[in-house]
Write a protein that holds these residues in place. Structure first.
Motif, PDB file in Angstrom:
ATOM      1  N   ALA A  24      41.935  50.085  36.048  1.00 34.87           N
ATOM      2  CA  ALA A  24      41.060  49.193  35.732  1.00 34.87           C
ATOM      3  C   ALA A  24      41.700  47.735  35.419  1.00 34.87           C
ATOM      4  N   ARG A  25      41.250  46.832  35.651  1.00 31.04           N
ATOM      5  CA  ARG A  25      41.649  45.261  35.463  1.00 31.04           C
ATOM      6  C   ARG A  25      42.291  45.345  34.224  1.00 31.04           C
ATOM      7  N   SER A  54      41.624  47.371  29.915  1.00 33.65           N
ATOM      8  CA  SER A  54      40.894  48.355  29.093  1.00 33.65           C
ATOM      9  C   SER A  54      40.791  48.256  27.712  1.00 33.65           C
ATOM     10  N   ARG A  87      35.367  49.659  32.272  1.00 37.34           N
ATOM     11  CA  ARG A  87      34.974  49.306  33.798  1.00 37.34           C
ATOM     12  C   ARG A  87      34.100  48.017  33.431  1.00 37.34           C
ATOM     13  N   SER A  88      34.332  47.207  34.270  1.00 30.22           N
ATOM     14  CA  SER A  88      33.562  45.771  34.278  1.00 30.22           C
ATOM     15  C   SER A  88      32.517  46.275  35.300  1.00 30.22           C
ATOM     16  N   ALA A 100      31.968  44.484  37.828  1.00 31.28           N
ATOM     17  CA  ALA A 100      32.371  44.171  39.170  1.00 31.28           C
ATOM     18  C   ALA A 100      33.211  45.160  39.703  1.00 31.28           C
ATOM     19  N   GLU A 101      33.707  45.982  39.153  1.00 29.02           N
ATOM     20  CA  GLU A 101      34.490  47.229  39.323  1.00 29.02           C
ATOM     21  C   GLU A 101      33.777  48.112  39.912  1.00 29.02           C
ATOM     22  N   ILE A 102      32.466  48.432  39.499  1.00 24.06           N
ATOM     23  CA  ILE A 102      31.888  49.652  40.150  1.00 24.06           C
ATOM     24  C   ILE A 102      30.443  49.211  40.542  1.00 24.06           C
ATOM     25  N   LYS A 116      26.128  44.137  39.122  1.00 19.72           N
ATOM     26  CA  LYS A 116      27.283  43.079  39.044  1.00 19.72           C
ATOM     27  C   LYS A 116      26.969  42.135  37.880  1.00 19.72           C
TER      28      LYS A 116
END
Length: 521
Positions: A75-76, A78, A341-342, A344-346, A520
């Motif tokens: 992930a971006r 964590s 996770r954010s 935006a990531e899922i 989102k």
């Protein structure tokens, strides 16, 4: 004169009227006397020797590249993932002990994925500031202080340039050798720079009778049954006993020149277990711990508490426990559930069936239960999306479309703030709306409304720490959980879904289904 009446004397037996023992007997008696005098010192020396003993270390094993299946999600960024280990031994004798090969493989996976291990100082700083020295980190913890950490784990850490914390039962150090560490081994581990040491009680890592029937419970989390007096400890006796144990443990750290521990690991992770403390005082242990430590660690919690703002707010962090049966594939899958996770990531969670968990549902229940199949037995099924990875979501939007609604016997629900202190659940049927708020005081607040009858409804939820704005089919908005307490740690949490079908089986009413779900920022 007979020997019995012989009254001769010597310089060493003057006036005794007894025959003195011969040389051989005198020698034996002298040896016995010496043993009587020396034995306590031999015992003390043996005890001290055991506490100061240093075991040989084993070299780290080799890991072949094909032993590293699966990929850890990158992930971006964590929050740190806290891993809980126990003993390391080439010949495990219980489910809590890993082989050096297992540990080596797991650390190799973390290293290959770019994870950096944290010291306790770095981890506690994260709990205060939310900042880590790298975007992907782990905090490696080992409970009990077993000798296997020195003999088998230390060189594995060295191989992968990682650090760890050993949580000591201080009263057990140097005892039951070779099971527990000695103080000399602890000194060497500390000097290596790879280890620091934290608290796991002095001698309260055990279970004992907690009622007249002899039921066993953690001695740290329960008042004990006093058999001779045929009664339970009073709450004051409990408080004094636990306080004394914790303070003895802290003194042991000081006496052996170790830095004061910042963290405490619960024995048996029984934070969520039953207790015989009075309801009004169930937090007495928590208060004793907060007076002495920055935070406590547990492997079991009544709600998801991975490292993050939510956990930091209650000063209790949940760990991912690694067992002997944890395969490399399972290790990777579990890590991926804990990676932060954010939204935006899922953006489309229904596209990722492996990310859903079904607590309380029959084994094998999958995402199809929410998308039309339902369950064969029962009238209700629910699922949580990545409860660990989304625990600290606090500002996001959810859009869900539900189809197949029929009458009042079927419905579908979306919960936001899952695991928070104030979750909000929005439920729709063919013609009705219900919004349920469950604040920390346990009293549910329910708001109901009517909808234009339809088999399909769309729900839009805008979530923030201050409230949840709910719109159904683009109509009038309802605001829930409006609060002046804007602390995100109170309100943070991800999404869960549920469907209900209470129609008579003979009527063959289809289960409602989620046909779309988007999230989102």
């Amino acid at each position: 004169m007979s020997p019995r009446s012989d009254s001769r004397t010597t310089a060493t037996g003057r006036g005794t009227g007894r025959r003195l023992p011969g040389p051989a007997v005198r020698s034996a008696l002298g040896a016995l006397a010496a043993m009587v005098v020396v034995t306590p010192f031999l015992g003390a020396w043996s005890y001290d020797s055991a506490r100061r003993a240093v075991s040989a270390q084993a070299a780290a094993p080799r890991v072949e590249p094909d032993a590293l299946p699966g990929e850890i999600v990158k992930a971006r960024a964590s929050a740190p993932i806290v891993l809980a280990y126990h003993d390391i031994n080439p010949e495990p004798t219980n489910e809590y002990t890993l082989t050096p090969q297992q540990l080596d493989t797991q650390l190799a996976k973390l290293e290959a994925a770019g994870y950096r291990s944290l010291t306790t100082e770095e981890f506690t700083r994260y709990l205060t500031t939310g900042k880590t020295p790298a975007p992907h980190t782990v905090y490696l913890t080992f409970d009990d202080g077993t000798r296997g950490l020195w003999a088998h784990a230390d060189q594995v850490l060295a191989k992968h340039k990682m650090r760890a914390a050993s949580f000591l039962i201080t009263g057990a150090v140097g005892t039951h050798r070779p099971y527990y560490l000695s103080w000399a081994e602890i000194d060497l581990m500390k000097a290596s720079g790879r280890w620091d040491f934290q608290d796991h009680t002095h001698l309260s890592h055990e279970r004992a009778a907690i009622d007249a029937a002899g039921h066993q419970g953690s001695v740290l989390a329960n008042r004990l049954w006093l058999a001779k007096e045929k009664r339970l400890e009073t709450e004051e006796e409990y408080r004094t006993r636990v306080r004394t144990d914790l303070d003895k443990s802290l003194r042991a750290f000081s006496d052996h020149h170790l830095p004061a521990p910042r963290l405490f690991a619960y024995p048996f992770s029984e934070t969520a277990g039953p207790t015989n403390l009075a309801a009004r005082n169930t937090s007495v242990l928590e208060r004793l711990l907060r007076e002495r430590f920055a935070a406590s660690l547990t492997n079991v919690s009544s709600r998801p508490l991975p490292a993050g703002p939510r956990a930091a707010a209650v000063r209790q962090v949940q760990r991912l426990e690694v067992m002997r049966a944890t395969s490399t594939d399972t290790f990777v899958k579990q890590l991926n559930e804990w990676v932060t996770r954010s939204p935006a990531e899922i953006p489309e969670p229904l596209r990722n069936p492996e990310q859903w968990r079904f607590p309380g549902s029959p084994s094998g229940t999958g995402l199809a239960a929410l998308t039309g199949k339902g369950v064969a037995n029962g009238t209700y099924v629910s699922a949580v999306h990545l409860p660990m990875g989304t625990a600290d979501w606090n500002t996001y939007q959810v859009s869900a479309t539900v189809a197949g609604l029929s009458g009042t016997k079927t419905s579908a629900s979306v919960e936001v703030g899952h695991g928070s202190l104030v979750p909000v659940t929005v439920t729709v049927s063919e013609a009705g709306l219900r919004v349920t708020e469950r604040p920390a005081d346990g009293t549910a607040r329910v708001t109901t409304g009517k909808l234009t009858p339809a088999a399909t409804h769309r729900l839009d939820l805008e979530v923030s720490p201050g409230g949840v704005r709910i719109t159904v089919d683009g109509g009038h908005a309802v605001v829930a959980r409006a609060t002046k307490q804007l602390d995100p740690a109170r309100t943070s949490g991800g999404v869960s879904l549920a469907v209900r079908n209470e129609a008579d089986k003979a009527a063959k009413v289809a289960w409602p289904r989620f046909t779309a779900l988007r999230v989102k920022p």
